[in-house]
Design an enzyme around this catalytic site. Structure first.
Site, PDB file in Angstrom:
ATOM      1  CB  CYS A  83      -1.003  -0.018   1.140  1.00 53.75           C
ATOM      2  SG  CYS A  83      -2.341  -1.179   0.797  1.00 53.75           S
ATOM      3  CG  HIS A 333      -6.979   2.208   0.086  1.00 51.73           C
ATOM      4  ND1 HIS A 333      -5.806   2.661  -0.488  1.00 51.73           N
ATOM      5  CD2 HIS A 333      -6.604   1.121   0.846  1.00 51.73           C
ATOM      6  CE1 HIS A 333      -4.794   1.900  -0.095  1.00 51.73           C
ATOM      7  NE2 HIS A 333      -5.251   0.963   0.701  1.00 51.73           N
TER       8      HIS A 333
END
Lengths: 386, 386
Positions: A83, A333
């Protein structure tokens, strides 16, 4: 080291783009970036590209970027770092431009996570971003592994579930004016606390949604900045930090050493400290992660995050707004896009063009953490060249 | 741009390492690299790492490198660019060191492909490196997509299947003295021609094996070269080129435009042309790919590759030996490691330390092509700083 600036930025809305693929989302973000360049950009000026992509299943990532944007005459490198992919793509492009190899580079982050209402790439993504022999089989995918940290943090610090909820409430409120945000509605602390439990201490409203989207930046050398804009945003510092992958090897669950290392590197390169950061986009994949990160980034003292969020300091109007865009929690996201989109938001903030504008900000920070807290990337941006 | 040199190199044997995982192979290669540094290397000197990894299924790649080598205090970026991953990792590390951000960087390439005698990561790898909506479903995985190019090349050029076989025969012969090579036995043209057909015109002996392995390089800035060796190998040029992903979009199957672009960039940075290349490691995943690449790299004229290989020019002892290590064909091909291992071989060649030494070579080239011929990376190395 040659200075580097961002002179253009664009992104798609973050949402469940069921009708669009990554080959649609990438050129949408790039087109918006091109249109944002004040003095115009001829696409043939772009000399190289870095592509942050984590989890899409459409095939060869670098080639998909080149093909879908008809950028066949430039090199494209895919960067993947769980991430932290987005801000690490920014970091690698920054080094290449600083080296003198290129004057004008494109950074794109994108991921297509939601394949249908019942299907996402979550499990592929979870597998790629942790240890498959140990953490993955025992169920330590993202909500569960961050929950271990959060539970210990609630035990050791003065923070309560109400403080976690305050993060989610704040970020939902921040997303309201952002047309690119996925969850544009207000929520209350009571709603967060009474939402269905995902994994204690995270209820559904403590968690980021799954999102599709793309974001793009144009990064250029100081030598050519004037060709594109009179209002550049300077990449003052980039940093990347790692930590052990497996949770049984983490000595203290209440801090993320990867963030501490990444921030240290970025602050050192920028020649500033956390006191100079006026606003930040912080990786709030789960509510507690934003709180712990306040401390790891040096915004407040250890175990001071609960009082800090409660004080309103990180709300727009406060001393150091965090996630004015809505953050991962409410903006969304798509993992490869997230870090790049944080820089898109900060580019707009530092130029006074943001949807939820923070007045008077000159220096800002973007932060990602991922790979079960084993990697963090931090970017420091400023309207001042320094 | 600050100059950059390789001062250490190491690799595991390439083979079916059924008993070892990627967490074993990476530290083996890094340890050999550390031992190769003439004046010694304190591991704490390493400031950053780039990791080329394509297809391993063990989990978070950057974290696995940091964890398995106990390099927790440095940033690690994973670069993925299909079968051009290895040389693109070298390229990104080169830019970062050239920028001044770091003086000492580690480059590692590794992949664990063979999970058991009946199971490999081939299908995951094939999916990641082509278009999943179009080429993959119709069966255009690596042997088939390269076969389209080879069949057309045999049709348009003077080359015959015998010329393809000569490449395989040469590279098997070259692998004999290489203790790291997977297939250390000689083969004949007749054996290649009578081997079971995989996909016309490639028989089994025209194809690279599937391999596990890792390779490592230490890349440092000119300012600190003397600290590590008096015999550095300079990274004179790096280049990356792309082409369309899908085969229906490729205008001419007898050339790889990605290679032409990558070579052009690397030669331009090095300030030399193909005439200066004394030896090369060329991406011979399938026999015909080496022939076509002779032309794309400028080693011979268009459709001159058949006569060129037949002349013996590319055999050790000839004017420009290609794949003195055995190449992908006989040394093996763990995709993330391959490009890095090419540079390991050339580092040893240019220092006079190779297992199949080419006398008098001063400048060499490493070449990868992958992503169904949609991406190529080229590195030019030299014992002369230039």
């Amino acid at each position: 080291m040659r200075r580097v600036a961002i002179v253009g930025a664009g992104m798609t809305a973050f949402k469940e783009h069921f009708a669009l693929g990554i080959k649609d989302l990438i050129p949408m973000a790039v087109s918006e970036m091109v249109a944002s360049v004040d003095k115009g950009l001829d696409r043939s000026d772009i000399q190289a590209a870095w592509f942050g992509e984590l989890t899409t299943t459409d095939g060869f990532p670098s080639g998909i970027l080149a093909d879908s944007c008809d950028l066949l005459d430039i090199p494209v490198t895919r960067v993947e770092n769980a991430c932290a992919t987005g801000n690490d793509a920014v970091r690698n492009a920054t080094f290449a431009v600083a080296s003198g190899a290129f004057d004008v580079a494109l950074v794109v982050g994108a991921d297509k996570v939601r394949e249908s209402s019942s299907r996402s790439t979550f499990w592929e993504w979870a597998k790629l971003t942790r240890d498959v022999a140990w953490d993955y089989p025992v169920g330590l995918v993202a909500p569960a592994n961050f929950a271990l940290h959060a539970a210990r943090y609630l035990h050791e610090s003065p923070a309560t579930r109400e403080h976690l909820a305050m993060v989610a409430v704040k970020n939902h409120k921040h997303a309201l004016p952002n047309p690119k945000a996925q969850l544009r509605y207000e929520i209350t602390v009571e709603q967060v606390l009474s939402a269905p439990m995902v994994v204690a201490p995270f209820g559904l409203l403590d968690c980021t949604p799954q999102s599709d989207g793309a974001a793009a930046l144009l990064i250029v050398a100081e030598d050519v900045v004037d060709r594109y804009t009179d209002h550049p945003v300077w990449v003052r510092g980039v940093g990347l930090g790692l930590d052990r992958v497996m949770h049984q090897h983490k000595a203290d669950l209440t801090t993320f050493p990867a963030t501490v290392k990444a921030a240290k590197a970025a602050y050192a390169m920028a020649g500033i400290g956390p006191a100079e950061i006026d606003l930040a986009e912080v990786h709030d994949c789960f509510s507690a992660v934003e709180l712990i990160s306040y401390e790891d980034l040096g915004f407040t003292e250890r175990f001071g995050a609960a009082a800090y969020v409660e004080s309103g300091a990180t709300t727009v109007g406060g001393a150091r707004p965090v996630n004015a865009s809505g953050g991962l929690k409410a903006k969304g996201h798509p993992p490869g896009a997230t870090g790049v989109a944080q820089c898109v938001e900060l580019f707009e903030q530092l130029r006074g063009e943001a949807s939820n504008q923070v007045d008077g900000a000159t220096t800002a920070l973007a932060h990602n953490i991922g790979g079960p807290t084993a990697v963090s990337a931090v970017t420091v941006l400023s309207s001042a060249k320094g």
